[in-house]
Design an enzyme around this catalytic site. Structure first.
Site, PDB file in Angstrom:
ATOM      1  N   GLU A  41      11.101 -76.900  10.667  1.00  0.00           N
ATOM      2  CA  GLU A  41      12.437 -77.771  10.917  1.00  0.00           C
ATOM      3  C   GLU A  41      13.183 -77.266  12.146  1.00  0.00           C
ATOM      4  O   GLU A  41      13.595 -78.369  12.811  1.00  0.00           O
ATOM      5  CB  GLU A  41      13.285 -77.860   9.559  1.00  0.00           C
ATOM      6  CG  GLU A  41      12.513 -78.553   8.588  1.00  0.00           C
ATOM      7  CD  GLU A  41      12.105 -80.078   8.780  1.00  0.00           C
ATOM      8  OE1 GLU A  41      12.845 -80.616   9.754  1.00  0.00           O
ATOM      9  OE2 GLU A  41      11.249 -80.622   8.072  1.00  0.00           O
ATOM     10  N   TYR A 124      21.145 -82.201   8.449  1.00  0.00           N
ATOM     11  CA  TYR A 124      19.899 -82.826   8.545  1.00  0.00           C
ATOM     12  C   TYR A 124      18.988 -81.521   8.046  1.00  0.00           C
ATOM     13  O   TYR A 124      18.259 -81.712   6.929  1.00  0.00           O
ATOM     14  CB  TYR A 124      18.970 -83.268   9.902  1.00  0.00           C
ATOM     15  CG  TYR A 124      17.760 -83.367   9.745  1.00  0.00           C
ATOM     16  CD1 TYR A 124      17.271 -84.416   8.928  1.00  0.00           C
ATOM     17  CD2 TYR A 124      16.789 -82.244  10.156  1.00  0.00           C
ATOM     18  CE1 TYR A 124      15.677 -84.289   8.892  1.00  0.00           C
ATOM     19  CE2 TYR A 124      15.452 -82.342   9.961  1.00  0.00           C
ATOM     20  CZ  TYR A 124      15.077 -83.444   9.217  1.00  0.00           C
ATOM     21  OH  TYR A 124      13.543 -83.562   8.983  1.00  0.00           O
ATOM     22  N   ASP A 142      17.269 -88.263   9.707  1.00  0.00           N
ATOM     23  CA  ASP A 142      17.178 -87.916  10.819  1.00  0.00           C
ATOM     24  C   ASP A 142      17.217 -89.395  11.620  1.00  0.00           C
ATOM     25  O   ASP A 142      17.584 -90.402  11.317  1.00  0.00           O
ATOM     26  CB  ASP A 142      15.852 -87.134  11.309  1.00  0.00           C
ATOM     27  CG  ASP A 142      14.687 -87.885  11.061  1.00  0.00           C
ATOM     28  OD1 ASP A 142      14.827 -89.184  10.663  1.00  0.00           O
ATOM     29  OD2 ASP A 142      13.492 -87.554  11.302  1.00  0.00           O
TER      30      ASP A 142
END
Length: 269
Positions: A41, A124, A142
């Site tokens: 991520e 996020y 996102d």
DNA sequence: ATCCCGTTGA
DNA sequence: TCAACGGGAT
């Protein structure tokens, strides 16, 4: 924000059907190890999947656990990061590893507040970790998911982040939350860019050639092959003005990527 | 030359 | 709220 129940159901069917036919199989979609999820991520922040893939595999091979990463040198980490850009992220990742080892005894917390305290983890990414590593029933948004929701529900481009988050939570299915997000992201990729983002030049970046950024990159590259560097060395390599070099050095120092001792520039720690 | 896209800190 | 942060494919 109110949306018709039938509309939600049909949206869910559409997205699920799209995923069944066009979903991407990506290595970080096959794992739920919090470490690997976090690495993926953070790499994926501002960075395309194709660029991340080889770096992600190499990174996990070289630093397979929080522990291994926490023991790695910044030099080795930045070398592994080379090509991804936004070098701060590599150091954030190492800081996270140190915090997980020291403060959390090697176990990543699954509490949203704790996650958001970690460097480089914001709105996020904290949600993404809870979904992809801890299987929580939660929504994350996102820019692609945002685009999909705006488009599907005909919302104005200036819809606030909190409204979008609320809507995302509203349309969230009961189960298979991971797949739902993968599906939304893949579906959103097929949609045209948000007009207002183009208008606002959101994707526009200043020219790389001749930029301070270019010098920053060169300094970091040099410091992954030698212990320190001086202003003079940088001038020789980059042929840039003293002012520009001073600016780049000062910026890197502010970002805690380098430190200066007796006019020599070192990687932090 | 254009495109991708989340977090931080002021 | 907004600028700064990034490099490589196309």
């Amino acid at each position: 924000m109110k949306v018709d129940v039938q509309e939600i159901k049909s949206f869910q069917r559409k997205i699920r059907e799209f995923y069944r036919q066009h979903g991407r199989e990506l290595p970080f979609r096959l794992i739920d190890d919090p470490y690997a999820v976090t690495v993926s991520e953070i790499m994926l922040q501002q960075t395309q999947v194709d660029r991340v893939l080889p770096k992600y595999r190499a990174w996990l091979k070289k630093y397979p656990t929080w522990k291994k990463l926490s023991l790695a040198s910044n030099k080795s980490i930045l070398a592994s990061w080379s090509g991804l850009g936004y070098n701060r992220r590599a150091l954030y990742l190492k800081s996270i590893a140190e915090i997980i080892i020291e403060k959390y005894h090697g176990v990543m917390p699954s509490d949203i507040k704790e996650l958001k305290q970690l460097p480089g983890i914001g709105e996020y990414t904290s949600h993404a970790i809870l979904i992809f590593a801890f299987n929580k029933r939660l929504a994350t948004v996102d820019t692609n998911i945002r685009k999909a929701l705006l488009s599907e529900f005909n919302l104005p481009p200036d819809t606030s982040d909190s409204e979008i988050q609320e809507l995302a939570q509203l349309v969230l299915p009961k189960t298979k939350i991971r797949q739902w997000h993968y599906a939304l992201m893949d579906f959103a990729k097929t949609l045209p860019k948000e007009i207002h983002l183009i208008y606002k030049n959101k994707y526009k970046q200043s020219k790389f050639d001749g930029s301070i950024r270019q010098i920053r990159g060169e300094i970091i590259r040099q410091l992954t092959t030698q212990p320190f560097i001086t202003h003079k060395d940088i001038a020789k390599i980059t042929k840039r003005t003293e002012t520009d070099i001073a600016q780049a050095v000062s910026d890197l120092q502010k970002d805690k990527i380098i430190i200066i001792k007796e006019d020599k520039i070192y990687l932090q720690k």
